[in-house]
Motif scaffolding. Structure first.
Motif, mmCIF file in Angstrom:
data_model
loop_
_atom_site.group_PDB
_atom_site.id
_atom_site.type_symbol
_atom_site.label_atom_id
_atom_site.label_comp_id
_atom_site.label_asym_id
_atom_site.label_seq_id
_atom_site.Cartn_x
_atom_site.Cartn_y
_atom_site.Cartn_z
ATOM 1 N N MET A 207 0.836 -1.198 0.000
ATOM 2 C CA MET A 207 0.000 0.000 0.000
ATOM 3 C C MET A 207 0.874 1.252 0.000
ATOM 4 O O MET A 207 0.617 2.202 -0.738
ATOM 5 N N ASP A 208 1.931 1.245 0.793
ATOM 6 C CA ASP A 208 2.856 2.378 0.822
ATOM 7 C C ASP A 208 3.559 2.542 -0.522
ATOM 8 O O ASP A 208 3.722 3.665 -1.015
ATOM 9 N N MET A 209 3.967 1.422 -1.109
ATOM 10 C CA MET A 209 4.619 1.475 -2.408
ATOM 11 C C MET A 209 3.661 2.069 -3.444
ATOM 12 O O MET A 209 4.039 2.945 -4.225
ATOM 13 N N ALA A 210 2.406 1.622 -3.434
ATOM 14 C CA ALA A 210 1.419 2.138 -4.381
ATOM 15 C C ALA A 210 1.216 3.639 -4.178
ATOM 16 O O ALA A 210 1.124 4.396 -5.155
ATOM 17 N N ASN A 211 1.181 4.058 -2.939
ATOM 18 C CA ASN A 211 1.025 5.487 -2.631
ATOM 19 C C ASN A 211 2.155 6.295 -3.259
ATOM 20 O O ASN A 211 1.921 7.303 -3.930
ATOM 21 N N HIS A 212 3.394 5.849 -3.075
ATOM 22 C CA HIS A 212 4.541 6.570 -3.625
ATOM 23 C C HIS A 212 4.553 6.538 -5.151
ATOM 24 O O HIS A 212 4.872 7.548 -5.793
ATOM 25 N N LEU A 213 4.186 5.399 -5.729
ATOM 26 C CA LEU A 213 4.170 5.303 -7.194
ATOM 27 C C LEU A 213 3.098 6.212 -7.786
ATOM 28 O O LEU A 213 3.327 6.856 -8.822
ATOM 29 N N LEU A 214 1.940 6.277 -7.147
ATOM 30 C CA LEU A 214 0.878 7.152 -7.635
ATOM 31 C C LEU A 214 1.305 8.620 -7.555
ATOM 32 O O LEU A 214 0.987 9.409 -8.449
ATOM 33 N N GLN A 215 2.051 8.970 -6.506
ATOM 34 C CA GLN A 215 2.554 10.343 -6.409
ATOM 35 C C GLN A 215 3.596 10.621 -7.484
ATOM 36 O O GLN A 215 3.641 11.719 -8.044
ATOM 37 N N GLU A 216 4.436 9.610 -7.800
ATOM 38 C CA GLU A 216 5.417 9.774 -8.871
ATOM 39 C C GLU A 216 4.727 9.997 -10.216
ATOM 40 O O GLU A 216 5.273 10.661 -11.095
ATOM 41 N N MET A 217 3.519 9.432 -10.350
ATOM 42 C CA MET A 217 2.757 9.607 -11.587
ATOM 43 C C MET A 217 2.138 11.002 -11.681
ATOM 44 O O MET A 217 1.580 11.364 -12.714
ATOM 45 N N GLY A 218 2.230 11.778 -10.602
ATOM 46 C CA GLY A 218 1.712 13.139 -10.640
ATOM 47 C C GLY A 218 0.418 13.349 -9.862
ATOM 48 O O GLY A 218 -0.127 14.455 -9.878
ATOM 49 N N LEU A 219 -0.072 12.324 -9.187
ATOM 50 C CA LEU A 219 -1.274 12.491 -8.383
ATOM 51 C C LEU A 219 -0.923 13.255 -7.109
ATOM 52 O O LEU A 219 0.195 13.142 -6.609
ATOM 53 N N THR A 220 -1.878 13.994 -6.603
ATOM 54 C CA THR A 220 -1.644 14.718 -5.352
ATOM 55 C C THR A 220 -1.455 13.698 -4.232
ATOM 56 O O THR A 220 -1.989 12.581 -4.309
ATOM 57 N N PRO A 221 -0.719 14.055 -3.188
ATOM 58 C CA PRO A 221 -0.528 13.110 -2.084
ATOM 59 C C PRO A 221 -1.845 12.619 -1.488
ATOM 60 O O PRO A 221 -1.987 11.437 -1.192
ATOM 61 N N GLN A 222 -2.813 13.525 -1.351
ATOM 62 C CA GLN A 222 -4.104 13.122 -0.786
ATOM 63 C C GLN A 222 -4.806 12.096 -1.675
ATOM 64 O O GLN A 222 -5.297 11.075 -1.199
ATOM 65 N N ARG A 223 -4.844 12.351 -2.967
ATOM 66 C CA ARG A 223 -5.517 11.425 -3.893
ATOM 67 C C ARG A 223 -4.754 10.097 -3.960
ATOM 68 O O ARG A 223 -5.360 9.027 -3.971
ATOM 69 N N ALA A 224 -3.427 10.155 -3.993
ATOM 70 C CA ALA A 224 -2.621 8.931 -4.049
ATOM 71 C C ALA A 224 -2.837 8.090 -2.797
ATOM 72 O O ALA A 224 -2.989 6.868 -2.879
#
Length: 191
Positions: A107-124
């Motif tokens: 879950m943490d990895m997915a959060n960081h990857l989603l942020q790397e994709m440009g999603l806001t931290p809250q949305r990620a």
């Protein structure tokens, strides 16, 4: 399950009417008002129904304890939409708290990857948490990613997992070489 707010609210009301005999038969206006609150919460119907069950269990425990202390009958369960939403979030946190360590790491990895994709931290954070909950509860993951974003996310997850495996394998290889080198040095020092 359904995502239509009216159908979601009706499912919650039906659950209440089926389990709590005192719960009144409500009209379309009440269902619409509840639907508006549930739509604002953004929670899926499964989470809201879990919230009803969580609220009912909590109410039963608290009400019975109060009744025992006061020597009077227990209060009936009278939830409001806000109470159901609050308990839906509590039920979600309870499931997250029970996740195994490897699922939390994913879950943490997915959060960081989603942020790397440009999603806001809250949305990620929300998306990674929702995906982890869906997997933990055996549901289809609900997300608002486009097909392109989802393809990119899956590719990043695969690449990250592969890099992690390669890193682990390389560490094992180096550790083995160090052990052999240590044995060689120990034998050399002994002779």
């Amino acid at each position: 399950m359904t995502t239509n707010p009216i159908e979601v609210a009706q499912a919650v009301v039906d659950n209440l009417q089926n389990h709590d005999l005192w719960f009144p038969r409500v009209g379309a206006g009440a269902v619409e008002a509840w639907a508006q609150r549930f739509a604002e919460s953004g929670l899926p119907v499964e989470d809201l129904l879990a919230g009803v069950n969580h609220a009912r269990t909590h109410h039963t425990q608290v009400s019975q304890a109060r009744a025992d202390n006061r020597s009077e009958p227990a209060e009936p369960f009278r939830p409001t939409p806000d109470l159901i939403v609050t308990h839906a979030h509590k039920a979600r946190r309870a499931v997250l708290a029970q996740l195994p360590a490897e699922r939390i790491a994913e879950m943490d990895m997915a959060n960081h990857l989603l942020q790397e994709m440009g999603l806001t931290p809250q949305r990620a954070h929300r998306l990674s948490r929702d995906i982890a909950l869906s997997l933990a509860l055996g549901r289809t993951a609900v997300h608002d990613l486009t097909d392109t974003e989802m393809a990119e996310f899956k590719a990043l997850v695969t690449a990250t997992k592969q890099a992690s495996l390669t890193f682990r394998d390389r560490r094992r290889e180096l550790a083995q070489k160090l052990r052999v080198g240590d044995l060689y040095n120990a034998e050399k020092a002994a002779s």
